[in-house]
Structure formats: structure tokens, C-alpha cells
Motif scaffolding. Structure first.
Motif, PDB file in Angstrom:
ATOM      1  N   THR A 171       0.549  -1.185  -0.113  1.00  0.00           N
ATOM      2  CA  THR A 171      -0.040  -0.079   0.091  1.00  0.00           C
ATOM      3  C   THR A 171       1.124   1.072   0.332  1.00  0.00           C
ATOM      4  O   THR A 171       0.500   2.131  -0.579  1.00  0.00           O
ATOM      5  CB  THR A 171      -0.621  -0.087   0.852  1.00  0.00           C
ATOM      6  OG1 THR A 171      -2.173  -0.923   1.072  1.00  0.00           O
ATOM      7  CG2 THR A 171      -1.732   1.604   1.077  1.00  0.00           C
ATOM      8  N   ASN A 172       2.412   1.000   1.114  1.00  0.00           N
ATOM      9  CA  ASN A 172       2.602   2.072   1.072  1.00  0.00           C
ATOM     10  C   ASN A 172       3.494   2.706  -0.114  1.00  0.00           C
ATOM     11  O   ASN A 172       3.383   3.327  -0.903  1.00  0.00           O
ATOM     12  CB  ASN A 172       4.058   2.250   1.617  1.00  0.00           C
ATOM     13  CG  ASN A 172       4.656   3.420   1.653  1.00  0.00           C
ATOM     14  OD1 ASN A 172       4.673   4.674   2.261  1.00  0.00           O
ATOM     15  ND2 ASN A 172       6.200   3.177   2.175  1.00  0.00           N
ATOM     16  N   VAL A 173       4.068   2.231  -0.938  1.00  0.00           N
ATOM     17  CA  VAL A 173       4.793   2.224  -2.460  1.00  0.00           C
ATOM     18  C   VAL A 173       3.146   1.746  -3.707  1.00  0.00           C
ATOM     19  O   VAL A 173       3.796   2.742  -4.312  1.00  0.00           O
ATOM     20  CB  VAL A 173       4.939  -0.071  -2.941  1.00  0.00           C
ATOM     21  CG1 VAL A 173       5.850   0.529  -4.825  1.00  0.00           C
ATOM     22  CG2 VAL A 173       6.312   0.274  -2.021  1.00  0.00           C
ATOM     23  N   ALA A 174       2.485   2.082  -3.728  1.00  0.00           N
ATOM     24  CA  ALA A 174       1.572   1.813  -4.466  1.00  0.00           C
ATOM     25  C   ALA A 174       0.784   3.382  -4.781  1.00  0.00           C
ATOM     26  O   ALA A 174       0.738   3.928  -5.188  1.00  0.00           O
ATOM     27  CB  ALA A 174       0.057   0.718  -4.611  1.00  0.00           C
ATOM     28  N   LEU A 175       1.200   3.495  -3.111  1.00  0.00           N
ATOM     29  CA  LEU A 175      -0.202   4.877  -2.638  1.00  0.00           C
ATOM     30  C   LEU A 175       0.969   6.136  -3.342  1.00  0.00           C
ATOM     31  O   LEU A 175       1.181   7.026  -3.791  1.00  0.00           O
ATOM     32  CB  LEU A 175       0.159   5.412  -1.729  1.00  0.00           C
ATOM     33  CG  LEU A 175      -2.038   5.093  -0.644  1.00  0.00           C
ATOM     34  CD1 LEU A 175      -2.023   4.783   0.894  1.00  0.00           C
ATOM     35  CD2 LEU A 175      -2.496   5.710  -2.625  1.00  0.00           C
ATOM     36  N   SER A 176       2.579   5.960  -3.279  1.00  0.00           N
ATOM     37  CA  SER A 176       4.062   6.651  -3.479  1.00  0.00           C
ATOM     38  C   SER A 176       3.404   6.608  -4.789  1.00  0.00           C
ATOM     39  O   SER A 176       3.835   7.888  -5.622  1.00  0.00           O
ATOM     40  CB  SER A 176       5.018   5.826  -2.846  1.00  0.00           C
ATOM     41  OG  SER A 176       4.735   6.002  -1.452  1.00  0.00           O
TER      42      SER A 176
ATOM     43  N   ALA B  87       6.151  14.219  -3.560  1.00  0.00           N
ATOM     44  CA  ALA B  87       5.357  13.199  -2.989  1.00  0.00           C
ATOM     45  C   ALA B  87       5.914  11.911  -3.182  1.00  0.00           C
ATOM     46  O   ALA B  87       5.822  10.141  -2.357  1.00  0.00           O
ATOM     47  CB  ALA B  87       4.053  12.968  -4.795  1.00  0.00           C
ATOM     48  N   SER B  88       7.193  12.010  -3.546  1.00  0.00           N
ATOM     49  CA  SER B  88       8.070  10.764  -3.531  1.00  0.00           C
ATOM     50  C   SER B  88       8.687  10.456  -2.255  1.00  0.00           C
ATOM     51  O   SER B  88       9.566   9.410  -1.336  1.00  0.00           O
ATOM     52  CB  SER B  88       9.316  11.168  -4.336  1.00  0.00           C
ATOM     53  OG  SER B  88      10.311  12.078  -4.053  1.00  0.00           O
ATOM     54  N   ILE B  89       8.600  11.321  -1.097  1.00  0.00           N
ATOM     55  CA  ILE B  89       9.310  11.069  -0.115  1.00  0.00           C
ATOM     56  C   ILE B  89       8.492   9.802   0.757  1.00  0.00           C
ATOM     57  O   ILE B  89       9.268   9.194   1.578  1.00  0.00           O
ATOM     58  CB  ILE B  89       8.573  12.280   1.465  1.00  0.00           C
ATOM     59  CG1 ILE B  89       9.436  13.864   1.016  1.00  0.00           C
ATOM     60  CG2 ILE B  89       9.061  12.187   2.797  1.00  0.00           C
ATOM     61  CD1 ILE B  89       9.081  14.765   1.656  1.00  0.00           C
TER      62      ILE B  89
ATOM     63  N   ALA C 247       3.650   5.248   8.438  1.00  0.00           N
ATOM     64  CA  ALA C 247       3.766   6.942   8.217  1.00  0.00           C
ATOM     65  C   ALA C 247       3.208   7.057   6.348  1.00  0.00           C
ATOM     66  O   ALA C 247       2.977   8.271   6.675  1.00  0.00           O
ATOM     67  CB  ALA C 247       4.662   7.082   8.692  1.00  0.00           C
ATOM     68  N   GLY C 248       4.292   6.428   5.969  1.00  0.00           N
ATOM     69  CA  GLY C 248       4.063   6.432   4.531  1.00  0.00           C
ATOM     70  C   GLY C 248       3.053   6.707   3.827  1.00  0.00           C
ATOM     71  O   GLY C 248       2.754   7.761   2.965  1.00  0.00           O
ATOM     72  N   ILE C 249       1.692   5.881   4.634  1.00  0.00           N
ATOM     73  CA  ILE C 249       0.533   5.869   3.798  1.00  0.00           C
ATOM     74  C   ILE C 249      -0.467   7.034   4.080  1.00  0.00           C
ATOM     75  O   ILE C 249      -1.102   7.630   3.534  1.00  0.00           O
ATOM     76  CB  ILE C 249      -0.234   4.606   4.292  1.00  0.00           C
ATOM     77  CG1 ILE C 249       0.348   3.834   3.587  1.00  0.00           C
ATOM     78  CG2 ILE C 249      -1.703   4.188   3.748  1.00  0.00           C
ATOM     79  CD1 ILE C 249      -0.024   2.219   4.144  1.00  0.00           C
ATOM     80  N   ILE C 250       0.144   7.190   5.605  1.00  0.00           N
ATOM     81  CA  ILE C 250      -0.618   8.719   6.168  1.00  0.00           C
ATOM     82  C   ILE C 250      -0.364  10.113   5.170  1.00  0.00           C
ATOM     83  O   ILE C 250      -0.959  10.417   5.117  1.00  0.00           O
ATOM     84  CB  ILE C 250      -0.174   8.509   7.793  1.00  0.00           C
ATOM     85  CG1 ILE C 250      -0.883   7.273   8.259  1.00  0.00           C
ATOM     86  CG2 ILE C 250      -0.613  10.236   7.988  1.00  0.00           C
ATOM     87  CD1 ILE C 250      -0.891   7.752   9.802  1.00  0.00           C
TER      88      ILE C 250
END
Length: 103
Positions: free
Chosen positions: A17-22, A37-39, A75-78
């Protein structure tokens, strides 16, 4: 189902999910906003590299690495949801402003 299997599923789901949303946030962003957006993706890769390098030097370091990765993913998802929400709000306001200028 064993607890190990559940933990693995949650771990993989959070990472995916983190990778896909990023990637989606990077794809939607334009210009310098792509850097913002890449953070989450950069953070995820950074934590992974840090763990790999540290464990290669001392196998007993980072015994809690799954938690480090999971916290980074959450944290990345949020962050990605927040970023996409703000971007969507900005695009709506820009469209409404352009529409008012035309009419």
C-alpha cells in the motif's frame, strides 16, 4: 491461521500500500511537487537500505526491523493520503477559479 502468517500478511499489505500510494502520488503530481510526493517511497527505501547495511556489518543489529519497516510504511501511507487530499483540494480550487474567470 497462525499469528506469523497474519503478521506477514499485514506487513506485506502495508508495504504494498505504501509503495502503490507513493507511486500514484508521484504520478499525479507535477513539477517540484513530485519530490514531495516521493518522500514516503524514499523513506521506505532508505529504511530498507539502512537495515540491509547494518545487518551485513552486525547480524544482531536491527532485531526489530519488521517494526521499523511497518512504522515507516504506516507513516508513508498517512503522508500519501494527506498529500493526495491536499493536492485534490488545490486542483478543485484551481478549476473553480479558472471556471469563474471564464464565466
Amino acid at each position: 491461521m497462525k499469528l506469523d502468517t497474519i503478521v506477514l500478511i499485514v506487513f506485506l499489505a502495508a508495504a504494498a500500500t505504501n509503495v502503490a500510494l507513493s507511486i500514484y502520488a508521484i504520478w499525479r503530481a507535477r513539477g517540484l511537487l513530485r519530490l514531495l510526493a516521493s518522500i514516503p517511497l524514499l523513506g521506505f527505501l532508505g529504511v530498507g537500505l539502512n537495515i540491509l547495511l547494518a545487518v551485513s556489518q552486525d547480524p544482531t543489529s536491527h532485531n526489530l526491523w519488521p517494526f521499523e519497516v511497518l512504522v515507516t510504511c504506516v507513516a508513508g501511507i498517512i503522508y500519501s493520503f494527506f498529500f493526495l487530499g491536499l493536492q485534490n483540494l488545490y486542483l478543485r480550487r484551481t478549476k473553480n477559479h479558472e471556471h469563474e474567470m471564464d464565466g
